[in-house]
Design a protein around this motif. Structure first.
Motif, PDB file in Angstrom:
ATOM      1  N   GLU A   1      -6.644   2.424  -6.543  1.00  0.00           N
ATOM      2  CA  GLU A   1      -6.915   3.772  -6.261  1.00  0.00           C
ATOM      3  C   GLU A   1      -5.651   4.464  -6.214  1.00  0.00           C
ATOM      4  O   GLU A   1      -5.506   5.640  -6.473  1.00  0.00           O
ATOM      5  N   ALA A   2      -4.841   4.046  -5.637  1.00  0.00           N
ATOM      6  CA  ALA A   2      -3.373   4.548  -5.321  1.00  0.00           C
ATOM      7  C   ALA A   2      -2.277   4.014  -6.322  1.00  0.00           C
ATOM      8  O   ALA A   2      -1.297   5.017  -6.631  1.00  0.00           O
TER       9      ALA A   2
ATOM     10  N   TYR B   1      -6.617  12.652  -9.676  1.00  0.00           N
ATOM     11  CA  TYR B   1      -5.738  11.664 -10.416  1.00  0.00           C
ATOM     12  C   TYR B   1      -5.383  11.970 -11.745  1.00  0.00           C
ATOM     13  O   TYR B   1      -6.215  12.496 -12.529  1.00  0.00           O
TER      14      TYR B   1
ATOM     15  N   ARG C   1      -9.860  16.041  -1.741  1.00  0.00           N
ATOM     16  CA  ARG C   1      -9.446  14.881  -2.153  1.00  0.00           C
ATOM     17  C   ARG C   1      -8.491  15.102  -3.276  1.00  0.00           C
ATOM     18  O   ARG C   1      -8.576  15.863  -3.891  1.00  0.00           O
TER      19      ARG C   1
ATOM     20  N   THR D   1       0.348   9.570   0.356  1.00  0.00           N
ATOM     21  CA  THR D   1      -0.701  10.487   0.384  1.00  0.00           C
ATOM     22  C   THR D   1      -1.995   9.705   0.419  1.00  0.00           C
ATOM     23  O   THR D   1      -2.931  10.147   1.101  1.00  0.00           O
ATOM     24  N   TYR D   2      -2.169   8.768  -0.270  1.00  0.00           N
ATOM     25  CA  TYR D   2      -3.423   7.840  -0.357  1.00  0.00           C
ATOM     26  C   TYR D   2      -3.728   7.269   1.231  1.00  0.00           C
ATOM     27  O   TYR D   2      -4.815   7.297   1.834  1.00  0.00           O
TER      28      TYR D   2
ATOM     29  N   THR E   1       2.729   9.002  -3.784  1.00  0.00           N
ATOM     30  CA  THR E   1       1.240   8.785  -3.966  1.00  0.00           C
ATOM     31  C   THR E   1       0.664   7.771  -2.750  1.00  0.00           C
ATOM     32  O   THR E   1      -0.249   8.085  -2.414  1.00  0.00           O
TER      33      THR E   1
ATOM     34  N   ILE F   1      -6.118  -0.047  -2.496  1.00  0.00           N
ATOM     35  CA  ILE F   1      -4.913   0.539  -2.419  1.00  0.00           C
ATOM     36  C   ILE F   1      -4.166   0.405  -3.969  1.00  0.00           C
ATOM     37  O   ILE F   1      -3.721   1.121  -4.774  1.00  0.00           O
TER      38      ILE F   1
ATOM     39  N   ALA G   1      -2.198   9.826  -7.853  1.00  0.00           N
ATOM     40  CA  ALA G   1      -2.430  11.252  -7.545  1.00  0.00           C
ATOM     41  C   ALA G   1      -1.458  12.227  -8.160  1.00  0.00           C
ATOM     42  O   ALA G   1      -0.244  12.005  -8.165  1.00  0.00           O
TER      43      ALA G   1
ATOM     44  N   GLU H   1      -4.819  10.286   3.207  1.00  0.00           N
ATOM     45  CA  GLU H   1      -6.007  10.699   3.171  1.00  0.00           C
ATOM     46  C   GLU H   1      -7.222   9.653   3.634  1.00  0.00           C
ATOM     47  O   GLU H   1      -8.300  10.016   3.924  1.00  0.00           O
ATOM     48  N   HIS H   2      -6.734   8.445   3.621  1.00  0.00           N
ATOM     49  CA  HIS H   2      -7.855   7.446   4.190  1.00  0.00           C
ATOM     50  C   HIS H   2      -7.407   7.062   5.364  1.00  0.00           C
ATOM     51  O   HIS H   2      -7.613   5.695   5.623  1.00  0.00           O
TER      52      HIS H   2
END
Length: 158
Positions: free
Chosen positions: A73-74, A11, A8, A55-56, A52, A70, A17, A59-60
């Motif tokens: 977290e992102a 951050y 992961r 990438t998020y 970012t 979103i 990220a 990853e998800h």
């Protein structure tokens, strides 16, 4: 083998990220290579928030992601974020969608794997395209032969 937590991204203080984390750089997976290529491209060089977000989403990719997740977290929004009132996620997704189009129209034109975000959603979609081949020039009849025949018809007509 690294743990899932090690895969992961890290951050920073704004919950953004850290670039270069979370997307495998040296991988045999063609999708991971395509994402890494996009993130390293000139089209995304000055677009840290879009990198970012991509990438998020990468990853998800196997999870159902909410606009709230979103945003918080992102994109670094506060926990009070309300997607019913604030269109930030939809706006940034639209920008990412447009930047991906620009990437594939320019430096990513030869990529056989296309990553997109379909309208109305925020999940990544994959599309494989056959490489375009250049059409072979076709042989055309010599102009002199057709002119000779044309002149004969004109001469006979008088």
């Amino acid at each position: 083998m690294p743990s899932v937590a090690a895969q992961r991204p890290r951050y920073n203080s704004r919950m953004m990220a850290v670039p270069g984390q979370g997307v495998p750089q040296a991988s045999a997976d063609p999708v991971a290579q395509a994402v890494a290529g996009i993130l390293e491209s000139a089209a995304f060089a000055k677009a840290s928030s879009l990198r970012t977000l991509l990438t998020y989403l990468w990853e998800h990719r196997d999870e159902a992601i909410s606009e709230y997740a979103i945003a918080t977290e992102a994109l670094g929004r506060r926990p009070e974020f309300d997607p019913r009132v604030d269109a930030t996620v939809r706006v940034v997704i639209a920008r990412l969608r447009q930047r991906l189009k620009e990437y594939y129209d320019s430096e990513g034109a030869s990529c056989p794997l296309r990553i997109s975000i379909p309208l109305g959603g925020h999940q990544l979609a994959l599309e494989f395209q056959e490489p375009e081949t250049q059409p072979q020039p076709t042989a055309e009849p010599l102009p002199s032969a057709s002119r000779r025949g044309h002149w004969k018809l004109i001469a006979v007509g008088f």
